[in-house]
Design an enzyme around this catalytic site. Structure first.
Site, PDB file in Angstrom:
ATOM      1  N   VAL A  39       4.113   0.293  -5.594  1.00 14.35           N
ATOM      2  CA  VAL A  39       4.521  -0.627  -6.662  1.00 14.35           C
ATOM      3  C   VAL A  39       4.728   0.214  -7.914  1.00 14.35           C
ATOM      4  CG1 VAL A  39       3.888  -2.607  -8.078  1.00 14.35           C
ATOM      5  CG2 VAL A  39       3.260  -2.548  -5.646  1.00 14.35           C
ATOM      6  N   CYS A  46     -15.955   5.755   2.989  1.00 12.05           N
ATOM      7  CA  CYS A  46     -17.324   6.280   2.861  1.00 12.05           C
ATOM      8  C   CYS A  46     -17.680   7.227   4.010  1.00 12.05           C
ATOM      9  CB  CYS A  46     -18.322   5.122   2.797  1.00 12.05           C
ATOM     10  SG  CYS A  46     -17.851   3.890   1.584  1.00 12.05           S
ATOM     11  N   GLU A 104       0.855  -1.195   0.000  1.00  9.87           N
ATOM     12  CA  GLU A 104       0.000   0.000   0.000  1.00  9.87           C
ATOM     13  C   GLU A 104       0.886   1.237   0.000  1.00  9.87           C
ATOM     14  OE1 GLU A 104      -3.219   1.138  -0.238  1.00  9.87           O
ATOM     15  OE2 GLU A 104      -2.218   3.067   0.068  1.00  9.87           O
TER      16      GLU A 104
END
Ligand SMILES: Cc1cc2nc3c(=O)[nH]c(=O)nc-3n(C[C@H](O)[C@H](O)[C@H](O)COP(=O)(O)OP(=O)(O)OC[C@H]3O[C@@H](n4cnc5c(N)ncnc54)[C@H](O)[C@@H]3O)c2cc1C
Length: 434
Positions: free
Chosen positions: A80, A42, A32
């Site tokens: 990444v 949300c 991450e």
């Protein structure tokens, strides 16, 4: 065998957790790029509002929880940079290489910044990540802005407009198209517009934001700009690795969430899904879908043979006092898809009168030829999620209006009227079909 997952939010973490259940011996690594995983995206608007008091209230699991409870390694602050599938390895920030056997891409989406052209204003905000929410809440607390312009009347734009109003700002929402919530539906747009006006929020339709100079957006003076003008799937990493993108621009996947490259799966806001009403791939990025897709991607990446059934595009948003929900196709979308749509729109009480019933509006759309339900909207102060979910289920089961009208609903005066508003709409629709 090692499973690598790119992305540490809803889709990626659902994939990792499900893979662990399917294969307890699998080595699983989640990568991450942000500093926090597993937070409730949300609820970010309500964190900005202050209803969710602290960041800690947004976080469901930490990286340590995943390691301790599920044996899943989560590496934060790790981007990444490249997928080298021929060698089955990822190139990470800092130059490290990480080998994998199977891969799940869950890189999500990002706000569309095209609205600003080549010159984004320095002080414009988005609300997509926890970092965005920190920045926006910090600005509200320190700078005490008085006038805000929100660009985009999609669900994030409307939520943030409501939050800013609740914090005492004067708010104008600019929407380039003629409708709200991305749904070409004049009645829905009118109801939402009326509710915004009642609450003191100005909505300007067919008004693209074109200039951002001198403390103004177009001709509107403001000291805060929040842009919520749509999302783009984050697909560059996948595309550069040769993964095929679909017609929507998101990653194309099969029903097992496998991409065009065997051994690479994709899930969540970066991937498309089959729309069960049209039968064609669609891009409707939502948290509910991301979690469901992630579970299937993780299971299949771990060797199971599960299937993602598809979506009907069910969503709900709070617009001031109202819940506004939709599922399936609007009339004009249905027409564009080659159906012959007929629709009925009714307003009925959500409770019997003596239990302080309030009006709920339901619209149902069906195809004249097949009599199959194609979509619906529900707008009201209470009971909205339950009602739209019933319609969503009917769409998933490809119900005809006469079958839907026969559903056996519960009734007792303190909770619901004898004939629920969705059934009132179904009765009305049948009359129009006969
Ligand atoms: C303000 C707001 C309110 C919302 N409200 C609702 C709602 O009420 N109901 C609903 O259903 N949905 C809602 N959503 C949508 C929902 O949050 C998303 O659909 C869901 O978060 C998608 O999950 P995801 O895992 O696919 O993507 P994301 O949550 O975007 O996560 C993707 C992750 O991948 C990481 N990443 C990307 N590229 C790389 C890389 N190269 N290397 C490493 N990591 C990478 C990103 O940092 C990110 O953390 C809301 C979204 C927002 C922004």
């Amino acid at each position: 065998m090692r499973l690598a997952v790119i992305g540490g939010q809803g889709a990626g973490l659902s994939a990792a957790s499900r893979a662990r259940r399917v294969d307890p011996s699998l080595e699983i690594v989640v990568l991450e790029k942000g500093d926090t995983i597993s937070y409730v995206t949300c609820a970010l608007p309500y964190y900005v509002e202050g209803k969710v008091p602290s960041e800690a209230d947004l976080v469901i699991h930490t990286a340590d929880d995943f390691q301790r409870e599920r044996g899943i390694e989560v590496r934060t602050a790790t981007t990444v940079q490249e997928i080298r599938h021929a060698r089955r390895e990822l190139l990470l920030s800092g130059g490290e290489r990480l080998a994998y056997d199977r891969l799940v891409i869950a890189t999500g989406a990002r706000p569309d910044r095209a609205v600003f052209g080549s010159k984004p204003p320095m002080d414009a905000f988005h609300l997509h990540t926890l970092e965005d929410a920190r920045r926006l809440r910090g600005f509200l607390e320190i700078s005490h802005p008085r006038r805000a312009v929100v660009i985009g009347a999609g669900y994030i734009g409307l939520e943030i407009a409501d939050v800013l109003r609740a914090r005492g700002l004067e708010v104008t929402v600019l929407e380039a198209s003629a409708c709200v919530l991305g749904r070409p539906d004049a009645d829905l747009t009118k109801d939402v517009g009326d509710e915004l006006t009642r609450s003191g929020i100005e909505l300007r339709l067919e008004t693209p934001a074109t200039s951002f100079e001198g403390g103004r957006v177009n001709d509107i003076p403001c000291d805060l700009i929040v842009a919520a003008a749509g999302l783009r799937p984050s697909v560059e990493l996948a595309a550069e690795a040769g993964v095929r993108l679909g017609g929507t621009g998101a990653i194309a996947v099969d029903q097992h969430m496998e991409t065009s490259i065997s051994g690479i799966f994709a899930a969540g806001d970066c991937a498309e899904a089959v729309h069960l009403v049209t039968g064609r791939p669609a891009y409707i990025p939502l948290g509910t879908t991301a979690n469901r897709m992630g579970r299937v991607a993780g299971a299949c990446a771990a060797g199971a043979r599960e299937r993602f059934a598809g979506i009907v595009g069910t969503s709900i948003v709070k617009v001031c006092r109202l819940g506004v929900a939709m599922t399936g196709l609007s009339v004009s979308e249905a027409r564009r898809e080659g159906f012959d749509p007929v629709s009925a729109r009714i307003t009925a009480m959500d409770h019997p009168k003596h239990f302080k019933g309030r009006p709920t509006t339901v619209e149902l759309t069906a195809d004249r030829r097949s009599r199959r339900l194609l979509g619906g909207t529900v707008i009201g102060e209470a009971g909205v999620p339950g009602r739209v979910n019933v319609i969503a289920e009917a769409l998933t089961c490809r119900m005809r209006v006469e079958d839907f009208e026969q559903l056996d609903f519960a009734y007792t005066p303190p909770f619901v009227p004898a004939v629920d508003p969705v059934l009132v709409a179904a009765h009305q629709l049948l009359k129009l079909l006969d």
